[in-house]
Structures are given as C-alpha cells and as structure tokens.
Design a protein around this motif. Structure first.
Motif, PDB file in Angstrom:
ATOM      1  N   LEU A  76       0.837  -1.191   0.000  1.00 38.34           N
ATOM      2  CA  LEU A  76       0.000   0.000   0.000  1.00 38.34           C
ATOM      3  C   LEU A  76       0.876   1.246   0.000  1.00 38.34           C
ATOM      4  N   ARG A 175       0.096   8.540   2.252  1.00 36.87           N
ATOM      5  CA  ARG A 175      -0.087   7.711   1.064  1.00 36.87           C
ATOM      6  C   ARG A 175      -0.705   6.368   1.415  1.00 36.87           C
ATOM      7  N   ASP A 179      -4.401   5.102   0.254  1.00 34.78           N
ATOM      8  CA  ASP A 179      -4.509   3.839  -0.483  1.00 34.78           C
ATOM      9  C   ASP A 179      -5.424   2.838   0.219  1.00 34.78           C
TER      10      ASP A 179
END
Length: 436
Positions: A76, A175, A179
């Motif tokens: 991820l 991030r 994700d």
C-alpha cells in the motif's frame, strides 16, 4: 485401560508444562534472541534505500513477517507493508515502523557501515545511510512479530504490523491511508511506534504525553532576476542579493512576529544560485524547513514566508517569486490516556529510573497522521541507543553526542534492540492481555 489413562494424563501434563516453559516474557525472549536480530540489523544498515525507493527493504520486511507467521497483504502507498497476526477474539492494535533512509554519507567507521551511493534528482552522487535509526526500528518490529507469534498464550486479539515508506519525506503515512489502509484492513483501536534517541542511554525508555514532535513544512522558494555580467550589475537584477535579503528577513518572523512562548523554527537549509564568478544568474533557489506545534502558528509562519518573499522581490524590481510548500507532517500528539496506561508497564519492566519523561522536540514525524485520520489514540515511545559509558565519554570531552541525521551517529545496536523489543513487547501484551 488404567495404564493408558495414566499415560495420556502424563502426556497432557507434559505438553502443558512444555507450553508454560516455552512461554517467555519479552525481556527474556529479547535477551535470548538479540544476537540473531543484530544480524538482521546489520544487513538492513548496509542496504539503505531513500524515501519512496524502499523496494528491497519492503520485500525483506514482508518476508521476515511471513516467516514469523504474519499474514502479509498487498503493498500500500508505494512500498508500504501491512501484515496481520491474529490470535482469537480481542482488541486490534497497530505497530508501525518506518523503512526509509537518508541522503547522508556515513562516517562512523563501522565495519558494517553503509557504502551505498546513488544519484539524486539533480544527477549528483550521494551517500545513503540509516542515520535516523530506522534500521533499529525495523529490527525491533520484526523481533516483536517473532515474539508474539511464539508466545500466543500471553495475548488475545489482532496486531496490525505496518511498515511505512517515505517517513523522512513526511508523505508515507498519508499515502498508505489514501490507499485504503483503514478501509482494506480492520481499523485498530490504537497505534504504537518507537523511535531511537541519540541522547538517552541504552536500557532507557522515554515518553512524552501530549505534543512530542512538531509540525513540519518543507518549502522551496525560487527567486527570479535578470542575468548579466558581474562587472555591470546595474544592468541586472541579482537573485542572489534577493536571497541574501530574504534569508535575514525570514529570521525576524520567529523573533518578532511569533509569540515568544510559542515554539517555532525557520531554517534555510540550502541555497543554490549562479554558475560562475563573473556571471549574475537568472534564478536562486532556497530550501527551508519550518517547524511549529499549533495550527495557528503554522498558518502564521506560512503567511509570513509568502509575504516576506514577495516583498523582497518587489523591492528589487524582480519578477514574482515561486513559493512551494512541498512536504509536510502534522505535529505528533501522544494520547495522554494511552501514555498513562503504558508508562507503569515500562516502569515495572525496566525500573523507575530507566523510564524518563522527555522534552518536546522540534523534530518531525508523520506517525501522527494515523491518529488524526483514523481517530485513534497513538503513542510513540523513545528508546535509548547510546551506551552510558559512551555518553559519559562525550560529556568528559565537553562534546555533544552525534545527533540523529548526523553522518557520525550510530546506535549501540545490541542493547538498543533488546530495549526496543522489550518495550514494544510489554506494551502490546498489556493492551492485548487475555480476559480472566
């Protein structure tokens, strides 16, 4: 029949006795396994990777988790690793490590020093080093996974192991969350992390309730001018002179615009301009790091930087400057109740004198993002990484020990890792203690 029953009873008793004997507390387990973990640490130290480039590191950590019995899912947020270790009904907690290293050329003289060199975005060759202890963090992370998998009689619930990329860039947590970390996996009820301290002696655990680390903003400023010959400055607009004015003007923001009791820092870490002695160039580029705690001060600093930069350009008759806030992390605020619960656990494990209240720092970490986005309590503890004798030696010489991010920083790995595995291990056991 009687003999068979007795034999079966003895076999059952033996198996129970063996299980009890096999079950260990984290400190005992860490002491028995630390040499193997140090071997892993040295391998990680010798193969550092920069933020967002942690491919091999990610693969290694995923492999170590799988070998320990953790169920590892797809990556991820780039090279982020997520694994679940489940053991019946119970709470869900998250343990996080960071994976990335720094663009620092190691100068420790260690036999296992990093010799990795890469080219940066400008094509310059640079060294790469785990100068912030992320190699220790990862090793402790793997150690805790191994311990929990081998001692399931001591806990119930689920541990989410998160190996996060790009912590040094301040973007990795964001991030992974974007994700779908907390959508694709059950959201934990709290999150734990640890961080190396270059000031605390080995065997020591540090804690700070509330604000512990600062907001971080990385700022790129490009000042424009009018190029020409250095002998005819009157025909030019010199962006380097603009930069000189701006550097001084920026220092007055904290000293004259921010309330003195509010923590704030503006540092110009890099300046790039010009090509030759007798040429006035077209541009000059500055790179800043900006630190604060409160949202109000953070907004005030950003606005003042924009205002001062534009004023310098206006005063020189220069074109509009370019101002970019390119990276950032939110201030780390440790949950007071979670800290209050776990500090006594550390004190019982290490002794009262080995568990210390640390000062708030203007350093930064994006671990807080999990708490803000997930609405969960977070706590990042500190572990001492420098042997007391070495710290005493620095003191005798009136030298400060090398700080994190220094090319001379190195942890006394064996004791630091044993401390980290023990501290995280007892914290997880306390949070996942089986119901009586």
């Amino acid at each position: 029949m009687c003999r068979a029953f007795v034999a079966a009873a003895l076999a059952l008793l033996f198996s129970i006795t063996t299980l009890v004997q096999a079950s260990e507390d984290p400190a005992t387990w860490a002491g028995e396994n630390v040499e193997k973990l140090v071997g892993l640490y040295k391998q990680l130290h010798q193969s550092p990777e920069l933020s967002s480039e942690e491919k091999a590191t990610s693969e290694r950590i995923a492999a170590e988790l799988k070998a320990a019995g953790v169920e590892v899912g797809p990556r991820l947020g780039g090279y982020g690793v997520v694994g679940l270790l489940s053991n019946g009904e119970g709470p869900r907690i998250m343990v996080r490590t960071d994976l990335d290293a720094l663009p620092v050329t190691e100068q420790t003289g260690l036999t296992y020093a990093s010799k990795v060199r890469v080219r940066d975005k400008q094509g310059r060759e640079i060294g790469v080093m785990h100068a912030c202890g992320h190699d220790v963090h990862m090793t402790c992370f793997v150690g805790v996974a191994r311990y929990l998998a081998e001692n399931k009689d001591r806990w119930r619930g689920t541990v989410m192991f998160v190996g996060q990329p790009a912590e040094e860039a301040g973007s990795g947590a964001r991030r992974m969350l974007d994700d779908g970390l907390f959508e694709k996996y059950p959201k934990p009820e709290c999150a734990l992390a640890l961080h190396c301290s270059a000031l605390l002696p080995t065997g020591t655990v540090g804690y700070r309730p509330g604000y512990a680390l600062a907001n971080v903003d990385s700022v790129d400023i490009t000042l424009y001018g009018k190029g020409g010959h250095g002998a005819y400055p009157h025909t030019t607009v010199d962006p380097i002179v603009e930069a000189a004015h701006l550097i001084l003007d920026l220092q007055t923001i904290v000293s004259r615009e921010i309330k003195p009791i509010e923590p704030a820092v503006i540092t110009v870490g890099a300046i790039h301009g010009g090509t030759k002695h007798n040429i006035i160039g077209e541009t000059c580029h500055l790179q800043l790091t900006v630190r604060s705690y409160s949202d109000e001060v953070r907004d005030q600093l950003r606005a003042a930087i924009r205002r001062k930069t534009k004023a310098v350009a206006d005063s020189a008759g220069a074109p509009e400057p370019k101002i970019e806030f390119v990276e950032g992390a939110i201030a780390l605020k440790n949950d007071e109740k979670l800290v209050e619960r776990l500090v006594p656990v550390f004190q019982r494990t290490f002794g009262m004198d080995k568990v210390v209240l640390t000062e708030p720092s203007m350093g930064g970490e994006d671990f807080s993002q999990y708490g803000i986005d997930g609405g969960i309590p977070v706590f990042q503890m500190q572990i001492g990484t420098v042997e007391p004798e070495r710290l005493a030696g620095y003191k005798r010489l009136h030298h400060s020990p090398p700080s994190l991010h220094s090319p001379q920083y190195y942890p006394d790995a064996q004791d630091a890792i044993a401390t980290g595995v023990t501290a995280m291990g007892v914290a997880v056991l306390d949070l996942l203690a089986p119901m009586p």
